[in-house]
Design an enzyme around this catalytic site. Sequence first.
Site, PDB file in Angstrom:
ATOM      1  N   TYR A  59       8.946 -32.880  36.029  1.00 58.82           N
ATOM      2  CA  TYR A  59       8.736 -34.328  36.038  1.00 58.82           C
ATOM      3  C   TYR A  59      10.014 -35.085  36.417  1.00 58.82           C
ATOM      4  CZ  TYR A  59       3.994 -33.608  34.742  1.00 58.82           C
ATOM      5  OH  TYR A  59       2.681 -33.212  34.796  1.00 58.82           O
ATOM      6  N   HIS A 112      -4.169 -41.233  34.578  1.00 60.35           N
ATOM      7  CA  HIS A 112      -3.442 -39.980  34.364  1.00 60.35           C
ATOM      8  C   HIS A 112      -2.014 -40.218  33.863  1.00 60.35           C
ATOM      9  CE1 HIS A 112      -6.336 -37.563  37.182  1.00 60.35           C
ATOM     10  NE2 HIS A 112      -6.853 -37.809  35.993  1.00 60.35           N
TER      11      HIS A 112
HETATM   12  P1  OAD Z   1      -5.296 -34.434  46.079  1.00 59.92           P
HETATM   13  O1  OAD Z   1      -3.992 -33.908  46.540  1.00 59.92           O
HETATM   14  O2  OAD Z   1      -6.246 -33.484  45.452  1.00 59.92           O
HETATM   15  O3  OAD Z   1      -6.073 -35.140  47.274  1.00 59.92           O
HETATM   16  C1  OAD Z   1      -5.458 -36.097  48.088  1.00 59.92           C
HETATM   17  C2  OAD Z   1      -6.469 -36.573  49.118  1.00 59.92           C
HETATM   18  O4  OAD Z   1      -5.845 -37.571  49.894  1.00 59.92           O
HETATM   19  C3  OAD Z   1      -6.943 -35.490  50.078  1.00 59.92           C
HETATM   20  O5  OAD Z   1      -8.363 -35.588  50.212  1.00 59.92           O
HETATM   21  C4  OAD Z   1      -6.268 -35.860  51.413  1.00 59.92           C
HETATM   22  O6  OAD Z   1      -7.105 -35.581  52.521  1.00 59.92           O
HETATM   23  C5  OAD Z   1      -6.125 -37.356  51.264  1.00 59.92           C
HETATM   24  N1  OAD Z   1      -5.001 -37.939  52.029  1.00 59.92           N
HETATM   25  C6  OAD Z   1      -3.795 -37.386  52.341  1.00 59.92           C
HETATM   26  N2  OAD Z   1      -3.031 -38.281  52.991  1.00 59.92           N
HETATM   27  C7  OAD Z   1      -3.757 -39.428  53.085  1.00 59.92           C
HETATM   28  C8  OAD Z   1      -3.526 -40.718  53.636  1.00 59.92           C
HETATM   29  N3  OAD Z   1      -2.367 -41.045  54.212  1.00 59.92           N
HETATM   30  N4  OAD Z   1      -4.514 -41.626  53.538  1.00 59.92           N
HETATM   31  C9  OAD Z   1      -5.693 -41.338  52.944  1.00 59.92           C
HETATM   32  N5  OAD Z   1      -5.980 -40.137  52.425  1.00 59.92           N
HETATM   33  C10 OAD Z   1      -5.027 -39.199  52.479  1.00 59.92           C
HETATM   34  O7  OAD Z   1      -4.972 -35.661  45.097  1.00 59.92           O
HETATM   35  P2  OAD Z   1      -5.905 -36.381  44.027  1.00 59.92           P
HETATM   36  O8  OAD Z   1      -7.325 -36.328  44.427  1.00 59.92           O
HETATM   37  O9  OAD Z   1      -5.295 -37.700  43.744  1.00 59.92           O
HETATM   38  O10 OAD Z   1      -3.792 -34.985  38.185  1.00 59.92           O
HETATM   39  O11 OAD Z   1      -5.693 -35.448  42.779  1.00 59.92           O
HETATM   40  C11 OAD Z   1      -6.310 -35.777  41.577  1.00 59.92           C
HETATM   41  C12 OAD Z   1      -5.468 -35.298  40.418  1.00 59.92           C
HETATM   42  O12 OAD Z   1      -5.184 -33.909  40.580  1.00 59.92           O
HETATM   43  C13 OAD Z   1      -4.092 -35.931  40.332  1.00 59.92           C
HETATM   44  O13 OAD Z   1      -4.092 -37.190  39.702  1.00 59.92           O
HETATM   45  C14 OAD Z   1      -3.333 -34.930  39.548  1.00 59.92           C
HETATM   46  C15 OAD Z   1      -3.784 -33.687  40.268  1.00 59.92           C
HETATM   47  O14 OAD Z   1      -3.683 -32.505  39.604  1.00 59.92           O
HETATM   48  C16 OAD Z   1      -2.975 -34.716  37.175  1.00 59.92           C
HETATM   49  O15 OAD Z   1      -1.814 -34.379  37.328  1.00 59.92           O
HETATM   50  C17 OAD Z   1      -3.619 -34.856  35.835  1.00 59.92           C
END
Ligand code: OAD
Length: 235
Positions: A59, A112
């Site tokens: 972190y 989160h």
């Molecule tokens: P992910 O890394 O799983 O997904 C990110 C998404 O953003 C993917 O679908 C990419 O295609 C998309 N992406 C990447 N660049 C982008 C851009 N410039 N514009 C739009 N989309 C883009 O991240 P999250 O879904 O946020 O939790 O992950 C959810 C949770 O999993 C997080 O909050 C974290 C993680 O483990 C905890 O730590 C509790």
Amino acid sequence: MLAISSTDRVFILTGAGVSAESGIPTFRGENGLWGNYRIEEVASPHAWTRDPRLVWQFYSMRRRAASAARPNPAHCALAKLGQRLGDRLFLCTQNVDNLDEQAGSNNVIHMHGELFKSRCDTCSRPPFEDSKLYEPPAALPLCECGGRIRPHICWFGEVPFELDRIFGALEECTLFMAVGTSGVVEPAASFVAHVIGHARTIYVGADEPANLLAFTERHWGKAGEVLPQLFAQLS
Ligand code: OAD
């Protein structure tokens, strides 16, 4: 073309894709954080019990990266939308950075947790602002009660923050938009399922999320390009 009427209540769920253009890595996919770190070693209650130093190293690294980041046009477009809609916008983010606040958004729900806050793992002292880095040789931070100070983050296996308010807002919304989130982490991935039948469902992002079929409208591309365009055309 996005239309938001004067009676619409808008729920926006954001994910790591919204901060990607600010230089903060996403979790999954190419160069994703979970490709380089094991969740169970750095982001779980078990990890905290087993090796709190490693957890703080992880972190601290993320605090350093987020300190250098600045809001991108997606954060700015969301802040502008908030100014326009007031309390008819419920902005819920899975992101732990403070880029929405830096862009001017108020009342952001950080389900989160928040990277720049810490709390005691033992007593009920409320979370407090903390941007320090706890890396070797620095000692692990301790609370006055003798407990250990931990990141104010929802780890895997823990319950996300503000779920009552979130589900209340999901009940009330008439337009649900998810932006830049892969749709695999619960409960956020199922928010869209809760609103089907009473809200329009829109996805904005670079790639197909796992819950794609729940969205009736999709806009492909980078959040920093798509959101300013979508909101500029608001009628
Ligand atoms: P992910 O890394 O799983 O997904 C990110 C998404 O953003 C993917 O679908 C990419 O295609 C998309 N992406 C990447 N660049 C982008 C851009 N410039 N514009 C739009 N989309 C883009 O991240 P999250 O879904 O946020 O939790 O992950 C959810 C949770 O999993 C997080 O909050 C974290 C993680 O483990 C905890 O730590 C509790």
